[in-house]
Write a protein that holds these residues in place. Sequence first.
Motif, short mmCIF file in Angstrom:
data_model
loop_
_atom_site.label_atom_id
_atom_site.label_comp_id
_atom_site.label_asym_id
_atom_site.label_seq_id
_atom_site.Cartn_x
_atom_site.Cartn_y
_atom_site.Cartn_z
N ALA A 2 47.26 44.31 45.60
CA ALA A 2 46.31 43.58 44.77
C ALA A 2 46.61 43.79 43.29
O ALA A 2 46.97 44.89 42.88
CB ALA A 2 44.90 44.05 45.08
N ASN A 3 46.46 42.73 42.53
CA ASN A 3 46.82 42.75 41.12
C ASN A 3 45.85 41.85 40.36
O ASN A 3 45.62 40.72 40.75
CB ASN A 3 48.26 42.26 40.99
CG ASN A 3 48.76 42.38 39.59
OD1 ASN A 3 48.18 43.09 38.77
ND2 ASN A 3 49.85 41.70 39.30
N VAL A 4 45.27 42.36 39.29
CA VAL A 4 44.31 41.58 38.51
C VAL A 4 44.79 41.41 37.09
O VAL A 4 45.24 42.37 36.47
CB VAL A 4 42.92 42.26 38.49
CG1 VAL A 4 41.94 41.46 37.68
CG2 VAL A 4 42.38 42.47 39.89
N THR A 5 44.74 40.19 36.56
CA THR A 5 44.98 39.96 35.14
C THR A 5 43.70 39.38 34.56
O THR A 5 43.16 38.43 35.12
CB THR A 5 46.10 38.91 34.93
OG1 THR A 5 47.06 39.06 35.96
CG2 THR A 5 46.74 39.05 33.59
N LEU A 6 43.25 39.93 33.47
CA LEU A 6 42.03 39.39 32.85
C LEU A 6 42.41 38.47 31.70
O LEU A 6 43.39 38.70 31.01
CB LEU A 6 41.15 40.52 32.35
CG LEU A 6 40.45 41.35 33.43
CD1 LEU A 6 39.58 42.41 32.79
CD2 LEU A 6 39.61 40.49 34.33
N SER A 7 41.60 37.42 31.53
CA SER A 7 41.78 36.42 30.46
C SER A 7 43.17 35.80 30.40
O SER A 7 43.81 35.85 29.36
CB SER A 7 41.45 37.04 29.09
OG SER A 7 40.18 37.58 29.11
N PRO A 8 43.66 35.23 31.49
CA PRO A 8 44.94 34.51 31.40
C PRO A 8 44.77 33.13 30.76
O PRO A 8 45.75 32.55 30.30
CB PRO A 8 45.39 34.39 32.84
CG PRO A 8 44.14 34.41 33.64
CD PRO A 8 43.15 35.22 32.87
N ALA A 12 38.70 29.08 28.40
CA ALA A 12 37.49 29.51 29.10
C ALA A 12 36.94 30.77 28.45
O ALA A 12 37.69 31.55 27.87
CB ALA A 12 37.82 29.76 30.57
N ASP A 13 35.62 30.97 28.55
CA ASP A 13 35.01 32.14 27.92
C ASP A 13 35.47 33.43 28.59
O ASP A 13 35.65 34.45 27.95
CB ASP A 13 33.49 32.03 27.98
CG ASP A 13 32.99 30.94 27.05
OD1 ASP A 13 33.72 30.62 26.11
OD2 ASP A 13 31.89 30.41 27.28
N GLY A 14 35.62 33.37 29.90
CA GLY A 14 36.14 34.52 30.63
C GLY A 14 36.99 34.02 31.76
O GLY A 14 36.68 33.00 32.36
N SER A 15 38.07 34.72 32.07
CA SER A 15 38.89 34.25 33.17
C SER A 15 39.63 35.43 33.79
O SER A 15 39.82 36.46 33.15
CB SER A 15 39.87 33.18 32.72
OG SER A 15 40.67 33.68 31.68
N ALA A 16 40.02 35.27 35.04
CA ALA A 16 40.76 36.32 35.72
C ALA A 16 41.67 35.71 36.75
O ALA A 16 41.41 34.64 37.28
CB ALA A 16 39.79 37.29 36.39
N ASN A 17 42.75 36.42 37.00
CA ASN A 17 43.71 35.99 38.01
C ASN A 17 43.83 37.13 39.00
O ASN A 17 44.07 38.27 38.60
CB ASN A 17 45.04 35.71 37.31
CG ASN A 17 46.00 35.01 38.22
OD1 ASN A 17 45.68 34.72 39.37
ND2 ASN A 17 47.19 34.75 37.73
#
Lengths: 185, 292
Positions: A2-8, A12-17
Amino acid sequence: MANVTLSPLYRADGSANFTSNGCSVIAAVNGPIEVQRRDELPEEAAIDVAIRPAAGVGALLSASIPLSMTLTATLISVKENGGVAPSPSAQDLEAATSIHVLAFSSHGDLLVVESEGYFTMDTWEKVYAKARLICHGEKEEDSENEDLSMDSEEDTKLEDVLRDAVRQKVAAEYRWKQSPDSAAT
Amino acid sequence: MPREAEPSINERAFVLQALEENIRLDGRALDAFRDIDISFGDDYGVADVQLGKTRVLTRISASIAAPYPDRKFDGVFTIATELSPLASPAFEVGRQSDLETHLSRILETTLRRSQAISTESLCLVAGQKVWSLRADIHILSHCGNLVTAASLATLAALRQYRIPDTSIKGGELTVYTPLERDPVPLALLHHPLCITLNYFENGEKMIVDATLQEQQCSEGEVVVAANPQGEVCLVQKGGGGEVDALVLLRAVDVAVGKVRELGKVVDRALEKDSKMRDKGGISAELSAENER
């Protein structure tokens, strides 16, 4: 894993991948914005969720929206021999006798259960324990069997993945606050 | 209903005055593109294009369907664009905006009407079964020049996509899985791309690859679609201030040059991707193509 990137995303005001096992989900949050008339509640916020391919995790964290808790969810399938398979593939799902979706809050409370197929209460207990382990980490009575907690070291806990992603982002955003002395060390 | 924020009067004046002196706010030349990054997914037919801060993802998928009764020998090719709130808070779910219609119409003309993708090659059993090819265009981040980004993503995805191999024996159609037979590339006759030119000062000044702010300050835009061979597929000027015919001709000239430039970028990205997939040079051994 599992891998998370924040604000890609930039707009948008907030985003995650979120990427896990070859699946990738991108989520975005916008707010506060004008609410549609039919959803309007004078004293409450309205949340409009639009899903395009699948659901995601974590975007609210990067939009700086106050949350009372964070949550993580997982999918588990049960094989014919009663074995519990976390993060099943498409083939696993076809062969499974039952599939379960469980979501946990950051306090370790169970929030959502959706189960489908034929299973016994014992099987469900096993599924619950496994899902809790994946999402929240420690077992309910973790002091009891230490070998199990050793086992779980290999599995990354979703909550930790989330926490790590947020920690990294906050660290990057607040690097200006770091004094030159502490940066040197 | 949310709206895109307009630049303030000061911002507008600043952008315009800078352009008068041939300066763009990000320091680019008037005919320069932002950084382009094309990446492909693990599956075939997924292309993610980043053009500066604009980001578009296209996914190609194919299924078997019945053809239209009046077009028995033609496969079906559909383009679906959806502007979601991912791209900008100004977009709403389920409401088709003008921009969306504009975008899908331009792409449709560029790719389908120009016969870039030959729908006849998608026919399996005449009048009964054809491939239905679908391009889903997801706009992830809207920071100007969506048309070029979307056309780049769609062309790259189409060129990279591999459709399952089929055979017909005694009227029976067999579709092979990737394990049985390697999927085959689509039959693309040419590779058209769209370029948007925004103009200022009554069409005297043209800029390529405008950012959202430049787009909002401009007098209008001209979209030109062409292929690297220099054949023009579409010229569209919808609204905006008037421009001289000669200016339009010059715009087409500039656009064709830019298409060649972008075509090379796509070529390089595809080459890199095929090298990455071809681990240990297996594909050369499996290929039935021979050098003539």
